[in-house]
Design an enzyme around this catalytic site. Structure first.
Site, mmCIF file in Angstrom:
data_model
loop_
_atom_site.group_PDB
_atom_site.id
_atom_site.type_symbol
_atom_site.label_atom_id
_atom_site.label_comp_id
_atom_site.label_asym_id
_atom_site.label_seq_id
_atom_site.Cartn_x
_atom_site.Cartn_y
_atom_site.Cartn_z
ATOM 1 N N SER A 50 3.340 5.661 -4.381
ATOM 2 C CA SER A 50 1.915 5.346 -4.442
ATOM 3 C C SER A 50 1.032 6.545 -4.122
ATOM 4 C CB SER A 50 1.584 4.195 -3.487
ATOM 5 O OG SER A 50 2.199 2.997 -3.908
ATOM 6 N N GLY A 229 2.204 0.701 -6.278
ATOM 7 C CA GLY A 229 2.212 1.837 -7.190
ATOM 8 C C GLY A 229 0.896 2.585 -7.159
ATOM 9 N N GLY A 231 -2.488 4.851 -8.924
ATOM 10 C CA GLY A 231 -3.393 4.813 -10.059
ATOM 11 C C GLY A 231 -4.450 3.729 -9.972
ATOM 12 N N CYS A 257 0.258 -4.784 -2.878
ATOM 13 C CA CYS A 257 -0.648 -3.653 -3.082
ATOM 14 C C CYS A 257 -1.116 -3.553 -4.541
ATOM 15 C CB CYS A 257 0.006 -2.359 -2.599
ATOM 16 S SG CYS A 257 -1.201 -1.069 -2.199
ATOM 17 N N GLN A 261 -3.463 -6.210 -6.952
ATOM 18 C CA GLN A 261 -4.583 -5.903 -7.836
ATOM 19 C C GLN A 261 -4.292 -6.350 -9.266
ATOM 20 O OE1 GLN A 261 -4.737 -1.709 -7.028
ATOM 21 N NE2 GLN A 261 -5.117 -2.090 -4.862
ATOM 22 N N ASN A 299 -1.697 1.410 2.055
ATOM 23 C CA ASN A 299 -1.803 2.603 1.223
ATOM 24 C C ASN A 299 -2.444 2.204 -0.093
ATOM 25 O OD1 ASN A 299 -1.618 4.963 -0.208
ATOM 26 N ND2 ASN A 299 0.581 4.865 -0.505
ATOM 27 N N GLY A 301 -6.237 2.709 -2.555
ATOM 28 C CA GLY A 301 -7.574 3.257 -2.755
ATOM 29 C C GLY A 301 -8.457 2.368 -3.595
ATOM 30 N N PHE A 302 -7.888 1.253 -4.106
ATOM 31 C CA PHE A 302 -8.627 0.288 -4.910
ATOM 32 C C PHE A 302 -8.475 -1.086 -4.268
ATOM 33 C CE2 PHE A 302 -7.695 3.784 -7.700
ATOM 34 C CZ PHE A 302 -8.800 3.893 -8.539
ATOM 35 N N HIS A 355 1.420 -3.690 3.180
ATOM 36 C CA HIS A 355 2.850 -3.443 2.999
ATOM 37 C C HIS A 355 3.704 -4.120 4.067
ATOM 38 C CE1 HIS A 355 2.429 -0.549 -0.292
ATOM 39 N NE2 HIS A 355 1.300 -0.245 0.299
ATOM 40 N N GLU A 357 6.749 -4.499 3.842
ATOM 41 C CA GLU A 357 8.040 -3.810 3.829
ATOM 42 C C GLU A 357 8.019 -2.499 4.594
ATOM 43 O OE1 GLU A 357 5.919 -1.578 0.579
ATOM 44 O OE2 GLU A 357 5.778 -3.482 1.627
#
Length: 388
Positions: A50, A229, A231, A257, A261, A299, A301-302, A355, A357
């Site tokens: 990620s 992931g 992007g 994550c 989205q 983690n 950013g969106f 997360h 995990e």
């Protein structure tokens, strides 16, 4: 060989410049500048897909104290575009260590910088937002580096799943008695996801990001997992269409994550870029179903945008109508009210944006894998199936 005595510069796209020393590989790199507040787990951070195309700033001042080892990687390589630390350890000391952090960075060609004021850099990113950055130990001209930074691609609109996904399917077997089979769409999966599923008797088939629903079901899957992931989720039209097909067929689905989205978009919600994102292992999240506050690893950013709710506003604890029935926001971040989880009321699907995990911890949210197993069990029992 240590490169710390060689000078290096870091230049943000707004022109802010920091001078330090090279750390890791000598060279030049570009990416999105983000900061991670974790006090431990730097090896897991470095190898998390990620972080592809991101230059990670560690806010903890001492990095590398425990060296690196062969067990803690979350993937087969380091993914960060660059690495920024204040005070790297001169010697890594831990009984599990098989080498030093800087040597590992150099061996994998990761350009870094040390000896800068990472607290000042973090404050700048908090005030101005995540932005493009360049780190160079081969060119000491800030103006020239700034020009190259501003020509680097932005994270907004970046479609990166195909760059981090597995090249071919593979299987992680259940530990002990096999209970269920899960097909995991690899959008940047971490190794600890199938490990946590395996501990619950789940065999996981990890499939490339471009797989179809037929590919997933050909594994004999009882359920589908959408992985984390990198992007911009607004670019992930293929996985979104796949998620809609899974929802239409009422196949149990769990996402983490980026996967959260993707589900949000499949349900008709929008996504947006956070100012500087959530990255670290100390984020407080409220589970609305239990009222419990969890300390969680993030983690991203969106984030998911709930219709009719402005960014930063409190999301009402109510059912939102979608094409697949009612949906609730199940988890929220207590720092900024960001949506951290979704639960469908009429189809077997739920996700979280953080997360559970997390290999370096915390483990407050590990129960979510039990919740996934219970969701699968309920579906298989209702259909009169058994997979034991």
């Amino acid at each position: 060989m240590s490169s710390r005595r060689r000078s290096a510069i870091l230049v943000l796209e707004d022109g802010r410049t920091f001078h330090g020393e090279a750390y890791g590989s000598v060279g030049e790199t570009f990416g999105e500048a983000v900061f991670n507040t974790g006090m431990t787990g730097y090896q897991e951070t470095l190898t998390d897909p990620s972080y592809h195309r991101q230059v990670v700033v560690q806010t903890a001042p001492h990095i590398g104290n425990t060296g690196v080892n062969g067990s803690d990687d979350e993937s087969g390589r380091i993914w960060v575009a660059g690495y920024v630390v204040r005070d790297p350890a001169r010697i890594g000391s831990n009984w599990r260590a098989t080498g030093g952090l800087e040597d590992r960075l150099a061996a994998e060609g990761v350009v870094g910088i040390s000896g800068i004021d990472t607290r000042a850099l973090t404050r700048h990113l908090r005030e101005r937002g995540a932005m493009r950055v360049g780190v160079s130990s081969v060119d000491d001209d800030p103006a020239a580096l700034l020009d190259r930074v501003r020509r680097a691609p932005s994270m907004v609109g970046a479609d990166l799943s195909a760059e981090v996904t597995t090249a071919k399917p593979y299987v992680v077997e259940a530990v002990g008695e096999h209970r269920f089979t899960v097909a995991a769409l690899d959008l940047g999966i971490k190794r600890n996801v199938p490990r946590r599923l395996a501990a619950r008797g789940v065999t996981t088939h990890v499939l490339p990001a471009g797989s179809t629903v037929e590919d997933l079901l050909a594994t004999g899957a009882d359920a589908v997992f959408l992985s984390p992931g990198p992007g911009d989720p607004a670019t992930a039209d293929g996985p979104v269409a796949l998620a809609r097909e899974v929802l239409t067929r009422r196949i149990p689905l769990f996402g983490i994550c980026f996967g959260s989205q993707i589900l949000g978009r499949a349900l008709g919600f929008g996504t947006y870029k956070l100012g500087y994102g959530h990255r670290g292992i100390n984020q407080p999240v409220l589970d609305r179903a239990t009222g419990k506050v969890e300390v969680t690893s993030h983690n991203h950013g969106f984030a998911v945008q709930v219709p009719g709710v402005s960014s930063g506003a409190v999301v009402p604890d109510q059912v939102v109508d979608t094409a697949f029935g009612g949906v609730r926001v199940s988890h929220v971040c207590l720092n900024d009210n960001v949506v951290e989880g979704l639960r469908a009321e009429d189809v077997p699907a739920f996700t979280v944006q953080y997360h559970p995990e997390a290999a370096a911890g915390p483990h407050d949210a590990d129960y979510l894998f039990d919740r996934f197993a219970e969701l699968i069990e309920g579906r298989t029992h209702s259909e009169g199936r058994t997979n034991a």
